[in-house]
Every structure is written in C-alpha cells, then in structure tokens.
Design an enzyme around this catalytic site. Structure first.
Site, PDB file in Angstrom:
ATOM      1  N   LYS A 267       5.507   3.023  11.533  1.00 17.06           N
ATOM      2  CA  LYS A 267       4.246   2.339  11.838  1.00 17.06           C
ATOM      3  C   LYS A 267       4.490   1.184  12.809  1.00 17.06           C
ATOM      4  O   LYS A 267       3.712   0.946  13.722  1.00 17.06           O
ATOM      5  CB  LYS A 267       3.623   1.846  10.530  1.00 17.06           C
ATOM      6  CG  LYS A 267       2.612   0.722  10.626  1.00 17.06           C
ATOM      7  CD  LYS A 267       1.305   1.218  11.161  1.00 17.06           C
ATOM      8  CE  LYS A 267       0.171   0.209  11.071  1.00 17.06           C
ATOM      9  NZ  LYS A 267       0.474  -1.158  11.298  1.00 17.06           N
TER      10      LYS A 267
ATOM     11  N   HIS B 203       0.867  -1.179   0.000  1.00 18.12           N
ATOM     12  CA  HIS B 203       0.000   0.000   0.000  1.00 18.12           C
ATOM     13  C   HIS B 203       0.902   1.228   0.000  1.00 18.12           C
ATOM     14  O   HIS B 203       2.142   1.099  -0.060  1.00 18.12           O
ATOM     15  CB  HIS B 203      -0.941  -0.021   1.202  1.00 18.12           C
ATOM     16  CG  HIS B 203      -0.249  -0.289   2.510  1.00 18.12           C
ATOM     17  ND1 HIS B 203       0.673   0.576   3.054  1.00 18.12           N
ATOM     18  CD2 HIS B 203      -0.299  -1.346   3.352  1.00 18.12           C
ATOM     19  CE1 HIS B 203       1.120   0.078   4.189  1.00 18.12           C
ATOM     20  NE2 HIS B 203       0.565  -1.094   4.401  1.00 18.12           N
TER      21      HIS B 203
ATOM     22  N   HIS C  11       4.065   1.314   2.313  1.00 24.51           N
ATOM     23  CA  HIS C  11       5.244   0.634   1.761  1.00 24.51           C
ATOM     24  C   HIS C  11       5.884   1.473   0.653  1.00 24.51           C
ATOM     25  O   HIS C  11       7.102   1.605   0.562  1.00 24.51           O
ATOM     26  CB  HIS C  11       4.844  -0.708   1.142  1.00 24.51           C
ATOM     27  CG  HIS C  11       4.264  -1.703   2.091  1.00 24.51           C
ATOM     28  ND1 HIS C  11       2.957  -2.121   2.017  1.00 24.51           N
ATOM     29  CD2 HIS C  11       4.802  -2.380   3.123  1.00 24.51           C
ATOM     30  CE1 HIS C  11       2.723  -3.025   2.954  1.00 24.51           C
ATOM     31  NE2 HIS C  11       3.821  -3.194   3.651  1.00 24.51           N
TER      32      HIS C  11
ATOM     33  N   SER D  43      -2.211  -0.361   6.547  1.00 26.40           N
ATOM     34  CA  SER D  43      -1.697  -1.673   6.923  1.00 26.40           C
ATOM     35  C   SER D  43      -2.274  -2.705   5.969  1.00 26.40           C
ATOM     36  O   SER D  43      -3.438  -2.582   5.551  1.00 26.40           O
ATOM     37  CB  SER D  43      -2.125  -2.008   8.358  1.00 26.40           C
ATOM     38  OG  SER D  43      -1.971  -3.393   8.603  1.00 26.40           O
TER      39      SER D  43
HETATM   40  P1  AMP Z   1       5.098  -5.162   6.417  1.00 30.65           P
HETATM   41  O1  AMP Z   1       4.892  -5.558   4.996  1.00 30.65           O
HETATM   42  O2  AMP Z   1       3.845  -4.941   7.174  1.00 30.65           O
HETATM   43  O3  AMP Z   1       6.085  -6.069   7.118  1.00 30.65           O
HETATM   44  O4  AMP Z   1       5.787  -3.747   6.378  1.00 30.65           O
HETATM   45  C1  AMP Z   1       6.981  -3.537   5.662  1.00 30.65           C
HETATM   46  C2  AMP Z   1       7.552  -2.196   6.026  1.00 30.65           C
HETATM   47  O5  AMP Z   1       6.619  -1.169   5.692  1.00 30.65           O
HETATM   48  C3  AMP Z   1       7.825  -2.067   7.530  1.00 30.65           C
HETATM   49  O6  AMP Z   1       9.042  -1.381   7.728  1.00 30.65           O
HETATM   50  C4  AMP Z   1       6.648  -1.272   8.007  1.00 30.65           C
HETATM   51  O7  AMP Z   1       6.913  -0.518   9.170  1.00 30.65           O
HETATM   52  C5  AMP Z   1       6.397  -0.363   6.822  1.00 30.65           C
HETATM   53  N1  AMP Z   1       5.020   0.128   6.841  1.00 30.65           N
HETATM   54  C6  AMP Z   1       3.886  -0.610   6.929  1.00 30.65           C
HETATM   55  N2  AMP Z   1       2.810   0.195   6.980  1.00 30.65           N
HETATM   56  C7  AMP Z   1       3.272   1.470   6.946  1.00 30.65           C
HETATM   57  C8  AMP Z   1       2.657   2.756   6.977  1.00 30.65           C
HETATM   58  N3  AMP Z   1       1.337   2.899   7.077  1.00 30.65           N
HETATM   59  N4  AMP Z   1       3.452   3.845   6.921  1.00 30.65           N
HETATM   60  C9  AMP Z   1       4.805   3.719   6.849  1.00 30.65           C
HETATM   61  N5  AMP Z   1       5.441   2.538   6.802  1.00 30.65           N
HETATM   62  C10 AMP Z   1       4.691   1.420   6.847  1.00 30.65           C
END
Ligand code: AMP
Length: 277
Positions: free
Chosen positions: A148, A33, A36, A184
């Site tokens: 986040k 999203h 990311h 998220s």
């Molecule tokens: P994930 O795919 O949930 O493991 O997230 C991958 C990376 O994207 C991690 O470093 C998260 O902290 C970051 N991330 C996820 N959601 C957000 C958001 N809403 N804003 C900024 N970074 C995000």
C-alpha cells in the site's frame, strides 16, 4: 502482552532468540484494519514469534494537524491483534523512542526523493529513522511491510541493503475494501459522501493502466486519469505517475516492472494508492 519499554522488549526477544525462534516484526501506527492484520497474519504463519509495534511516529508527519488528527485506538488494536495471536505488542511512549538528547536522523537517498518525498519534506527521513530504530530495538529477523505504501517499501529495502541490516523485508499485497478502496487508517476520517467517492482513485488508475497497455501515450493516459479523479469528486490530485517500481524514476524502459502511484485529496483527507502496470 503489551510492552512499553525497550528494556522489556529486549529481555523478551532475548528469551525467544535463546530458544532459537525466528522473530518477525510488523511496524504500524495503530488504528488497525484488515490491511495491517494481513501483515500480522502472514508474520504469524512465517515466524515463531511475532511482535506488532504501535507507534505514531511524530518524525514522519510533515503536517502537525495530520499528526494531531491521527486516530489512536490502542484498546481496539490490542483486541484485533489478539485474534491473530501475535506474541507481543510494543507500544512505547514518544519519549521512550526519542528521549531528550536524541539527535540522529537516517536519510535514504534516491528512492526517497520523488513523489511522496518531494511532497512531504522530511517524511521518509522520519520513516527511515524509526524503522532503523525498530529493527534495532526488536532485533527482528523479518520485517513485514505493505505494498500500500509502495515507495516506503522501496525506501526500507534500500535502507536495509545500504546499512547491511540483518533483517529480511517481506512486502505484502494491498488489502482493499470490496469497492476497491485501499484500506487505510485515514479512511475513518472520510464523511459518508466522500467515502462513497473515494474508490474513484483506484478505478482511474486501473483505467489508466489499461489504456497504457492498449498503446495510448503515457502523458495522455495520466492526464485523463487526473481529470477523471477530479470529475469523480476529489478536491485535488497531487500526482498520478508511472515509475520504475524499484528506483521510483520515471518509467522509460517498457521491460522494467512499473508501478503507477497516486496521491489525492478528498474531504481534507490525503489518500495514496498504487498498482502494478
Ligand atoms: P501504517 O500504520 O499506516 O504506518 O501502516 C503500517 C503497515 O501496514 C505499513 O507497512 C503499511 O504499508 C501497511 N498497510 C497499511 N494499509 C495497508 C493495506 N490496505 N494493505 C496492506 N498493507 C497495508
């Protein structure tokens, strides 16, 4: 370019490094999203070459059902990353990352212990293990992580310090929907009704931070915030706490930068969020 094996990734990165390019990595679990993509865009601005990794890491899921239900949307992810212009996607199979005979685990003490660490046993060991491996595989000069997942960011910073890893960690602002809900991948699983109520978590935290700054005692502030989240339609609040933003220890010293962190359930989905206080 989608790379599936460590050997292919290594060969590509070796070429870039031989040309003197700075390599940035954005680790993700896919279902991308704008949160990311903001990380990927920043890496794009700051690094000569950018790798986004897409790997749903089984070791960081303490709940098997959550792993099973985790959205997987690789084609769409690749299309989104193309708009940012990342140089490579590394999307390995589970067996490539954890081949038969894999027995090592990376465990970060201290910052991993409270909050998410206490409620999701093994979660941060899984994160620390896969992040260490991704740094080893990509040989990246910079790693981009979102605020986040605030506690995760502190775990990664601690890991890099403690193990002398040669990578610079860049923490990026949380991206939110216009109504305040932190983006998220798990938001996709919310029903329309639950989605409408979900911004109440962030709103309650903002309210709590305001009251705390106005001098309302912390225990009362946090109690009110938990009650507000439940009243707005969440099913359960796992925690809303104020901690030292670096150590994750309970906030005591008003001078230290503090962070309010929360985890709550709505519609069988566990949402987390955090704000500076
Ligand atoms: P994930 O795919 O949930 O493991 O997230 C991958 C990376 O994207 C991690 O470093 C998260 O902290 C970051 N991330 C996820 N959601 C957000 C958001 N809403 N804003 C900024 N970074 C995000």
């Amino acid at each position: 370019m989608i790379l599936r094996t460590v050997a292919d990734l290594r060969a590509q990165v070796a070429e870039w490094k031989a040309a003197g390019q700075v390599v940035g990595v954005v680790p993700t679990m896919g279902a991308l999203h704008d949160g990311h993509l903001s990380l990927a865009r920043r890496a794009r601005r700051e690094c000569g070459r950018v790798i986004t990794t897409i790997f749903v890491n089984p070791k960081q899921f303490n709940n098997p059902e959550d792993l099973l239900k985790y959205p997987r949307t690789e084609e769409n992810d690749a299309a989104l990353l193309a708009t940012v212009g990342v140089d490579a996607i590394f999307a390995p199979a589970v067996e490539e990352v954890y081949p038969a005979g894999f027995v090592t685990s990376v465990s970060v003490g201290g910052v991993s212990a409270p909050l998410e660490g206490a409620l999701r046993p093994g979660h941060f060991d899984g994160v620390a293990t896969v992040v260490t491996k991704l740094f080893g595989m990509t040989q990246a000069d910079r790693g981009y992580f979102g605020q986040k997942d605030w506690q995760q960011l502190q775990v990664v910073r601690q890991l890099v310090r403690d193990l002398n890893l040669k990578v610079e960690i860049v923490g990026c602002e949380t991206v939110r929907d216009p109504d305040g809900l932190a983006m998220s991948s798990r938001n996709q699983r919310l029903s329309g009704q639950a989605r409408a109520k979900a911004p109440a978590l962030y709103a309650a935290m903002l309210g709590a931070a305001r009251q705390f700054r106005d001098g309302v005692p912390l225990a009362q502030v946090l109690d009110r915030a938990r009650a507000a989240v439940l009243a707005e339609g969440f099913d359960a609040v796992e925690y809303i706490e104020l901690v030292d933003g670096e150590t994750m220890l309970p906030a005591r010293d008003l001078g230290a930068p503090m962070r309010m962190l929360a985890a709550a359930w709505i519609d069988d989905v566990r949402l987390i969020d955090n704000i500076a206080v």
